[in-house]
Enzyme design. Sequence first.
Site, PDB file in Angstrom:
ATOM      1  N   ARG A 113      36.565  43.249  76.491  1.00 50.19           N
ATOM      2  CA  ARG A 113      35.755  44.145  75.663  1.00 50.19           C
ATOM      3  C   ARG A 113      34.542  43.406  75.112  1.00 50.19           C
ATOM      4  O   ARG A 113      33.573  44.022  74.685  1.00 50.19           O
ATOM      5  CB  ARG A 113      36.550  44.703  74.477  1.00 50.19           C
ATOM      6  CG  ARG A 113      37.769  45.552  74.766  1.00 50.19           C
ATOM      7  CD  ARG A 113      37.533  46.601  75.796  1.00 50.19           C
ATOM      8  NE  ARG A 113      37.884  46.123  77.127  1.00 50.19           N
ATOM      9  CZ  ARG A 113      37.548  46.721  78.244  1.00 50.19           C
ATOM     10  NH1 ARG A 113      36.834  47.812  78.228  1.00 50.19           N
ATOM     11  NH2 ARG A 113      37.911  46.229  79.422  1.00 50.19           N
ATOM     12  N   GLN A 153      44.165  46.667  84.383  1.00 54.10           N
ATOM     13  CA  GLN A 153      43.971  47.426  83.143  1.00 54.10           C
ATOM     14  C   GLN A 153      44.969  48.586  83.036  1.00 54.10           C
ATOM     15  O   GLN A 153      44.732  49.548  82.308  1.00 54.10           O
ATOM     16  CB  GLN A 153      42.538  47.960  83.070  1.00 54.10           C
ATOM     17  CG  GLN A 153      41.489  46.863  82.997  1.00 54.10           C
ATOM     18  CD  GLN A 153      40.092  47.399  82.785  1.00 54.10           C
ATOM     19  OE1 GLN A 153      39.744  47.874  81.704  1.00 54.10           O
ATOM     20  NE2 GLN A 153      39.268  47.325  83.824  1.00 54.10           N
ATOM     21  N   LYS A 168      31.839  50.897  87.478  1.00 56.69           N
ATOM     22  CA  LYS A 168      32.532  51.877  88.310  1.00 56.69           C
ATOM     23  C   LYS A 168      32.004  53.299  88.120  1.00 56.69           C
ATOM     24  O   LYS A 168      31.942  54.070  89.076  1.00 56.69           O
ATOM     25  CB  LYS A 168      34.036  51.831  88.049  1.00 56.69           C
ATOM     26  CG  LYS A 168      34.495  52.344  86.698  1.00 56.69           C
ATOM     27  CD  LYS A 168      36.005  52.258  86.576  1.00 56.69           C
ATOM     28  CE  LYS A 168      36.487  52.731  85.213  1.00 56.69           C
ATOM     29  NZ  LYS A 168      36.272  54.164  85.012  1.00 56.69           N
ATOM     30  N   THR A 169      31.610  53.646  86.894  1.00 60.68           N
ATOM     31  CA  THR A 169      31.085  54.995  86.672  1.00 60.68           C
ATOM     32  C   THR A 169      29.784  55.195  87.445  1.00 60.68           C
ATOM     33  O   THR A 169      29.538  56.255  88.043  1.00 60.68           O
ATOM     34  CB  THR A 169      30.844  55.249  85.175  1.00 60.68           C
ATOM     35  OG1 THR A 169      32.076  55.046  84.460  1.00 60.68           O
ATOM     36  CG2 THR A 169      30.371  56.668  84.929  1.00 60.68           C
ATOM     37  N   ASP A 189      39.304  58.858  89.069  1.00 56.06           N
ATOM     38  CA  ASP A 189      38.974  57.697  88.236  1.00 56.06           C
ATOM     39  C   ASP A 189      40.229  57.223  87.498  1.00 56.06           C
ATOM     40  O   ASP A 189      41.180  57.994  87.308  1.00 56.06           O
ATOM     41  CB  ASP A 189      37.886  58.096  87.239  1.00 56.06           C
ATOM     42  CG  ASP A 189      37.263  56.891  86.546  1.00 56.06           C
ATOM     43  OD1 ASP A 189      37.496  55.752  86.996  1.00 56.06           O
ATOM     44  OD2 ASP A 189      36.536  57.096  85.558  1.00 56.06           O
ATOM     45  N   GLU A 190      40.238  55.967  87.080  1.00 55.76           N
ATOM     46  CA  GLU A 190      41.354  55.373  86.322  1.00 55.76           C
ATOM     47  C   GLU A 190      42.692  55.617  87.035  1.00 55.76           C
ATOM     48  O   GLU A 190      43.688  55.999  86.412  1.00 55.76           O
ATOM     49  CB  GLU A 190      41.404  55.947  84.897  1.00 55.76           C
ATOM     50  CG  GLU A 190      40.129  55.750  84.096  1.00 55.76           C
ATOM     51  CD  GLU A 190      39.924  54.319  83.617  1.00 55.76           C
ATOM     52  OE1 GLU A 190      40.749  53.454  83.954  1.00 55.76           O
ATOM     53  OE2 GLU A 190      38.926  54.074  82.918  1.00 55.76           O
TER      54      GLU A 190
END
Length: 738
Positions: A601, A254, A40-41, A223-224
Site C-alpha cells: 500500500r 492478494q 491492472k485496471t 477482475d479480482e
Amino acid sequence: MNQQNITFEGFISGFNPVQKQAVLHSEGPLLIIAGAGSGKTTVLCGRIANLLSSGVCPWQVLAVTFTNKAAMELKERLNKMGANANDVWALTFHSCCVKMLRRGIERLGYKNSFAIYDTDDSARVIKQCMVDLGITDKAFSQKMIQNIISRAKDKLISPEKFEDNDEYAAKMVKSVYKEYQKRLKQQNALDFDDIIFKTVEMLRENPDILDKWQTQFKYIMVDEYQDTNMAQFELISLLAGKYGNLCVVGDEDQSIYRFRGATIENILSFERQFSAKVIKLEQNYRSTEMILKAANAVISKNTQRKEKELWTDLGKGSKIKVVTLSDEQSEAMFVANSIMDGRENGERFSDNTILYRTNAQSRNFELALSRMGIPYVIIGGTKFYDRKEIKDILAYLSIIDNPFDMVRLRRIINVPKRSIGESTQNEIERLSLESGLSPIDIIEKSEYYPSLLKKSKPLSQFSVFYKKVSINSGGELNALIDDIIDQSGYREMLMAEGDEGQSRLQNIEELKSSAVSFLEENEESGLSEFLGQIALISDIDSYDPEGDHVSLMTIHSAKGTEFENVYLAGAEENIFPSFRSLSEPLGLEEERRLAYVAITRAKKNLCITHTKQRLLFGATQRNNLSRFVADIPKECLELTDKTISSKEYAVSEIGRNKLRAEFQEGYLQSQYQKRAVMPEFTIKTNDFSAGDRVNHRVFGDGIVLGTTPMGDDSLLEIAFDRIGTKKIAANFAKIKKI
C-alpha cells in the site's frame, strides 16, 4: 480509420510491452497475473477498448468487478478514451445476476419482481424459523446458523443436498435451512447469497436461457479473480462455455478473503482447467525499490502462489523504518507525532494511513490523533467508541454516573430484552419531568405509579440491578464494567451470538483496557473523568470538506488503496500473524498475503511498529517481533528503539510503566539497530483561560473559547484563525500561549 481507433492507438502507446500483450489478446482463455500496483485496471480498460475498436458490440462484453465503484471507474475510463462503453455489461457479480434473474426467474417458481433481503432481513426470517421449529438450544445462535447457510450457498449446496451426517447439529441446521428457503420463496424473496446461487440454478436447469446468455456474452472478463468462491466460478464457467473467450485478472498473493468463502484454488488452477495463456504484470508503478524488495521477500515464503517478482523504475527510495516502542500508547503517540512532523514539512494528513490487524487496535490511535487535533476517518469499520457494544456499556456507565441521563437510559433499559417497551419509557420520562425526580428514582418507585403498575416487575428487577452495580461505582472501572455485563445479562446475550458475540466481548475487554490505562495515568480521577475523556473523541470535529484526514483501517479494508506513508502497527507474533493462524499452514499463508498487501500500500515510506508490551483484549501481552519483519532483508530496514527507562517521563504523555528494552537477542543483528530516545516531556499546569491567544504547530494561531479540566491536562476549545474551531488536549498537542 475512425476517431475511436485514433484515440485507442494513442491510449495504448503508453502501455509497457507486457501490458500491450494482454490488451491485444482477444481470443481464447487468458489469465492475467497482475501484481500489486501493476496497472491492472488500465489493462482491463485497454482490453475492452481494443475489442470495441475492432467491431465487437458493447453488449457482447461482460466485465465483472467486485465493487460498484470499480465498475463505474471502468466505464468512466472507457468513455474518456472515446469508447462507447454505456452498453458494456460492467457490473458486480450480484448486479449482473439480478439483471439475468429479472428475465428468467419465473422458471424457478418466483416472480421477476422478487425482493432482495439484506443480512438483517435474513436474520429475522431465520430467527422466526428457529422459533417455529422449537430450536431453543443457546449453543445454536441465529448468527451461527445464518453463517452456515451462507457458506453452503457459496458452495452451491441446496437444503436437500446439505449433508446432515446423522449428527444433531447438522440435522438441526438442515431443518432451519429447508424452512428458511421455503419461507423466502413464499415471500418471493432472495437473500444476498441466493442471487448467485439461483442464477446458477436457472442456467443449469434451463438450456435455452443458458444458450441466450452464452450467445450474448462473447467476451467475458473477471477482475479480482483470486477472491471468487465456488458459486462465482461455476457461474463464469457456464457463461463462457460457448465461445471460451474468458479473461480473468487477479493476484493470488492478494487473496485475503478465505473467511468469506473465497478460494485461492480458482486462480491457481485456472491455467490448467481452461488451458489458458498466462501473462504476468510485474512492473509496479506505485512503490519504491525498497518497499517492493520487502514485499517480494515476505511473499516468497508462501507455497500457494505463482512465481513472480515485482519491480519498479521509481528509484531505490527510503529504507523501511521498524520502530520498537514500550507499549500501545507510546506506539500511538509516536505515529501521531510522526504524522504531525510530516504536516509541518508540507505533507497532507491524507498522505497517511494507519493499518492494523484487528479493529480493537484502533482505540489508542483514535485517542492520540484526537488529542493532537489530527482529523481522521475509519475506513471499512466503525470507530471504536461508536460500536454498538461499546456505546451500550458506556450508556450503562453514564446512567450510573448521572441517573438523570434519560437518553442513555433509553438505549440500554431493554438491552438485553426486559419487556420494557417504548411506551413505558415515554411514561418514565414524563413522570420524571413532572416530578423532578430522576428516571432511576421513578423506576425504583414504579409500583406506586398506576401508569407503570403493569410493568412494575421488570422495572423493579432493573432497579435491583442498578443498585447492585452502583455500589461499586467508586471502585475500579474495569471491575464495574465486569459487574455491568454480568449482572445485566449482557455477557450471556453476547455469548449466545457465537463468533460475532465473542468479537464484541473482546471489544468490551478493550474498553476495560482503556479504563485501566486512564486510571493509571490519572490517579485522582474516576468515572466522571473517564466519561469526559471519551467525550473528547466523540466531540472532536473531524469533518474537512477537502477530505484531508488520516485513514485508519484494518489490512483487509486496505486492499485497492495506496498512500504516500503507511504505518503498519502491531507487527507482533499472536497479533500479526494472528494467534489463530499459527496452528494452520494455510491460515499462516493467508496472514503472509495480508502482510504483502499491507507493505504494497506504501508508495514512498513504510513504518512498521511493535511494542515490548501491549494491553489488548483486557490482558497484557509481551509478544516477539512478527516473523514477517524477519523475512525482510536487513539492508531494507532502519531499526530504531524508542523504549526508555526514565521514571521522569510524563505518564500522561506516553502511558504506563516505561521499560528499557532491547530487540530480542539474535532476532535481528544489533549492528543494524539505530537507537534513539524520545524527547522527555514535563507535565504542564492547566493555566489556560478563555481569551488566551495560543499557537498550535500546524493549525497556527487562535483564541481559547473555553477550558475543561481533564486529568493532568486541559481540553481547550480553540477558534483558530485559519481553520475554525477545534477541541484539543493542551499538553498532549503542545499548545503554547502567545
